[in-house]
Each structure stands twice: as C-alpha cells, then as structure tokens.
Enzyme design. Structure first.
Site, PDB file in Angstrom:
ATOM      1  N   ASP A   8       0.880  -1.157   0.000  1.00  0.00           N
ATOM      2  CA  ASP A   8       0.000   0.000   0.000  1.00  0.00           C
ATOM      3  C   ASP A   8       0.933   1.227   0.000  1.00  0.00           C
ATOM      4  O   ASP A   8       2.129   1.103   0.296  1.00  0.00           O
ATOM      5  CB  ASP A   8      -0.874  -0.038   1.258  1.00  0.00           C
ATOM      6  CG  ASP A   8      -1.709   1.207   1.394  1.00  0.00           C
ATOM      7  OD1 ASP A   8      -2.353   1.599   0.411  1.00  0.00           O
ATOM      8  OD2 ASP A   8      -1.699   1.820   2.494  1.00  0.00           O
ATOM      9  N   ASP A  10      -0.147   5.082   0.869  1.00  0.00           N
ATOM     10  CA  ASP A  10      -0.427   6.088   1.898  1.00  0.00           C
ATOM     11  C   ASP A  10      -0.401   5.459   3.292  1.00  0.00           C
ATOM     12  O   ASP A  10      -1.213   4.592   3.598  1.00  0.00           O
ATOM     13  CB  ASP A  10      -1.826   6.694   1.664  1.00  0.00           C
ATOM     14  CG  ASP A  10      -1.946   7.380   0.301  1.00  0.00           C
ATOM     15  OD1 ASP A  10      -1.023   8.089  -0.083  1.00  0.00           O
ATOM     16  OD2 ASP A  10      -2.988   7.203  -0.362  1.00  0.00           O
ATOM     17  N   VAL A  46      -9.721   3.927   1.912  1.00  0.00           N
ATOM     18  CA  VAL A  46     -11.028   4.042   1.253  1.00  0.00           C
ATOM     19  C   VAL A  46     -10.941   5.027   0.082  1.00  0.00           C
ATOM     20  O   VAL A  46     -10.253   6.044   0.173  1.00  0.00           O
ATOM     21  CB  VAL A  46     -12.074   4.517   2.304  1.00  0.00           C
ATOM     22  CG1 VAL A  46     -13.389   4.861   1.660  1.00  0.00           C
ATOM     23  CG2 VAL A  46     -12.252   3.447   3.381  1.00  0.00           C
ATOM     24  N   ARG A  48     -11.712   7.901  -2.881  1.00  0.00           N
ATOM     25  CA  ARG A  48     -12.061   9.321  -2.722  1.00  0.00           C
ATOM     26  C   ARG A  48     -13.572   9.523  -2.583  1.00  0.00           C
ATOM     27  O   ARG A  48     -14.051  10.210  -1.675  1.00  0.00           O
ATOM     28  CB  ARG A  48     -11.525  10.111  -3.917  1.00  0.00           C
ATOM     29  CG  ARG A  48     -11.461  11.603  -3.706  1.00  0.00           C
ATOM     30  CD  ARG A  48     -10.934  12.288  -4.956  1.00  0.00           C
ATOM     31  NE  ARG A  48      -9.689  11.685  -5.447  1.00  0.00           N
ATOM     32  CZ  ARG A  48      -9.217  11.815  -6.687  1.00  0.00           C
ATOM     33  NH1 ARG A  48      -9.880  12.541  -7.562  1.00  0.00           N
ATOM     34  NH2 ARG A  48      -8.080  11.230  -7.036  1.00  0.00           N
ATOM     35  N   LYS A 116      -5.500   7.501  -6.800  1.00  0.00           N
ATOM     36  CA  LYS A 116      -5.316   7.829  -8.220  1.00  0.00           C
ATOM     37  C   LYS A 116      -4.135   8.780  -8.395  1.00  0.00           C
ATOM     38  O   LYS A 116      -3.816   9.193  -9.499  1.00  0.00           O
ATOM     39  CB  LYS A 116      -6.601   8.447  -8.775  1.00  0.00           C
ATOM     40  CG  LYS A 116      -7.748   7.446  -8.788  1.00  0.00           C
ATOM     41  CD  LYS A 116      -8.984   7.951  -9.501  1.00  0.00           C
ATOM     42  CE  LYS A 116      -9.982   6.801  -9.661  1.00  0.00           C
ATOM     43  NZ  LYS A 116     -11.323   7.221  -9.970  1.00  0.00           N
ATOM     44  N   ASN A 117      -3.521   9.145  -7.281  1.00  0.00           N
ATOM     45  CA  ASN A 117      -2.364  10.062  -7.325  1.00  0.00           C
ATOM     46  C   ASN A 117      -1.055   9.341  -7.026  1.00  0.00           C
ATOM     47  O   ASN A 117      -0.052   9.989  -6.728  1.00  0.00           O
ATOM     48  CB  ASN A 117      -2.556  11.184  -6.304  1.00  0.00           C
ATOM     49  CG  ASN A 117      -3.757  12.055  -6.630  1.00  0.00           C
ATOM     50  OD1 ASN A 117      -3.797  12.681  -7.689  1.00  0.00           O
ATOM     51  ND2 ASN A 117      -4.738  12.087  -5.751  1.00  0.00           N
ATOM     52  N   ASP A 169      -1.674  -0.498   6.023  1.00  0.00           N
ATOM     53  CA  ASP A 169      -1.917   0.207   7.281  1.00  0.00           C
ATOM     54  C   ASP A 169      -3.408   0.388   7.543  1.00  0.00           C
ATOM     55  O   ASP A 169      -3.778   0.961   8.570  1.00  0.00           O
ATOM     56  CB  ASP A 169      -1.249   1.596   7.280  1.00  0.00           C
ATOM     57  CG  ASP A 169      -1.966   2.562   6.359  1.00  0.00           C
ATOM     58  OD1 ASP A 169      -2.257   2.167   5.203  1.00  0.00           O
ATOM     59  OD2 ASP A 169      -2.260   3.692   6.773  1.00  0.00           O
TER      60      ASP A 169
END
Ligand code: BG6
Ligand code: MG
Length: 219
Positions: A8, A10, A46, A48, A116-117, A169
């Site tokens: 993952d 973030d 989750v 956006r 998506k970033n 996380d």
C-alpha cells in the site's frame, strides 16, 4: 514460497495519510462540517468518493451526488497541491531500506494503492525504480476491502496470492489482502490491523528480517 511483495502507499511508504487528512479537514472547515481524526481513521484505504460519502453521512448532510463529485474534486486539488512538498526525505522510517533490500534480493514488487495520485507521490519520493508494477486507483474499479487491487498486482507480477506478502496500514486493506488469499503484514495499532498475519507498530519494525522470521517456512 514467497516471491513477491505488494505495498500500500499512503501510510506505508510515506505519510500521505496526514496530507489526505489535512485536505479533508480544509474542505470540511470550508463547508462548516465536523471532521476530526476519529472520522479520518474510517477513510484509511477508502476511495475518494467513498470517503466523501462517509464525511457527508457523519454530518447528516443532504447533498446531491453531482455536488459530492465537485467537493471530492476540490479536496483532491488541495491534496495534489500539497504533494509538491514531498521529497525523497519523506519515506516513512524503514520503507526505503526495505524497498532497497527487496530489489537487492531479487523479489518482485508491486504497488497496491487505492489512490489515483500514486504515480505523482512515487515520483516525488523518487521511488518508481523500486516497483515492477504500479497498481492504483486507476487499475481496478472495486476498492478495498475488495481484493481486486492486490489480485491485479499479483497477476501482473505473474504470481499467485499465496506467493505474495501485502503490507497495509488500513483495516480495509488487511480485509482485502485476506479476502484475496495473501499473507498480510499490518502497520499500525491492534484495533486497526490486529487481524493481519503479523502486525508492527511502524514500518521501522517491519523489516525483511522480522517478516522472514515470522513467515519462516515460506522463504
Ligand atoms: C488511499 C488513502 O491510499 O487512497 C485514502 O488511504 C484515499 O485516504 C485513497 O482516499 C484515494 O486516494 P486519491 O489520491 O485517489 O484521492
Ligand atoms: Mg494506506
């Protein structure tokens, strides 16, 4: 046998979880909505649009779907602007070392993020080189807790789920890994990722040595 790792982004590779929080907080303040770190915990991993629905429901606000899309876009503009401040110094402690070691040891490595970033974030960190495959919010339509993003990554790597270890996380991220038949390493508190196969408080502790020791018979 373990042949690959799926990460993952973030809250695992870098602390963009905090930047997501700041951007949602700014939007909520502008809207006069209540939003705090407790609500933010429910947004971890989750998508956006699912996130804006959670915030809207928390505030019992009635807003047409069209306007929700606009608000989520506004949050994203704030978030994307904040990404310019990320540099290669912003890996979470231990993350860069782990990715470097996985490259040296010849493991296959994929990203499995809901964002998506993700490409922008990886570019800012100079981390593109650590990944064979980038799976993110643009790769699949069903988001975590569905296992799709991790199945995409494993498939692209040419591996079976049981040959991969997922680092996550988010509660929804561990659910996704388990639903797909992956081995799961949880990063964070017991109440969030205690259902992982093994849990560490931080990436600094989740070293290859520790993970190999835990999944001993799989290496
Ligand atoms: C996840 C984050 O990685 O990506 C979530 O944990 C975020 O907080 C989601 O909502 C989607 O990110 P983005 O960048 O596409 O809005
Ligand atoms: Mg995360």
């Amino acid at each position: 046998m373990i042949k690959g790792f799926i990460f993952d982004l973030d809250g695992v590779i870098t602390d963009t979880a905090e930047l997501h929080f700041q951007a949602w907080k700014k939007l909520s303040d502008d809207m006069g909505w209540d939003f705090d770190r407790e609500v933010n915990e429910r947004l971890r991993g989750v998508s956006r649009m699912d996130s804006i629905h959670i915030i809207k429901d928390h505030n019992a606000a009635e807003i047409p779907e069209e306007q929700l899309v606009e608000l989520a876009t506004r949050k994203n503009d704030i978030y994307v602007n904040s990404l310019d401040q990320i540099t290669p110094k912003d890996y979470l402690p231990g993350a860069q070392e782990l990715l470097t070691l996985l490259r040296q040891e010849g493991f296959s490595v994929a990203l499995g993020s809901a964002s998506k970033n993700s490409t922008k974030v990886l570019q800012q960190l100079d981390a593109i080189k650590f990944f064979d495959i980038i799976g993110d919010g643009n790769s699949v339509s069903k988001s975590k807790p569905a296992p799709d993003i991790f199945l995409f990554g494993a498939g692209q790597l040419g591996l079976k789920p049981e040959e991969c270890i997922v680092y996550e996380d988010a509660e929804a991220g561990i659910d996704a890994a388990k639903a797909g038949g992956f081995h799961a390493v949880g990063i964070g508190p017991e109440e969030r990722v205690g259902h992982a196969d093994i849990r560490f408080d931080s990436m600094a502790e989740a070293t290859l040595f520790e993970v190999k020791s835990h999944f001993d018979e799989l290496f």
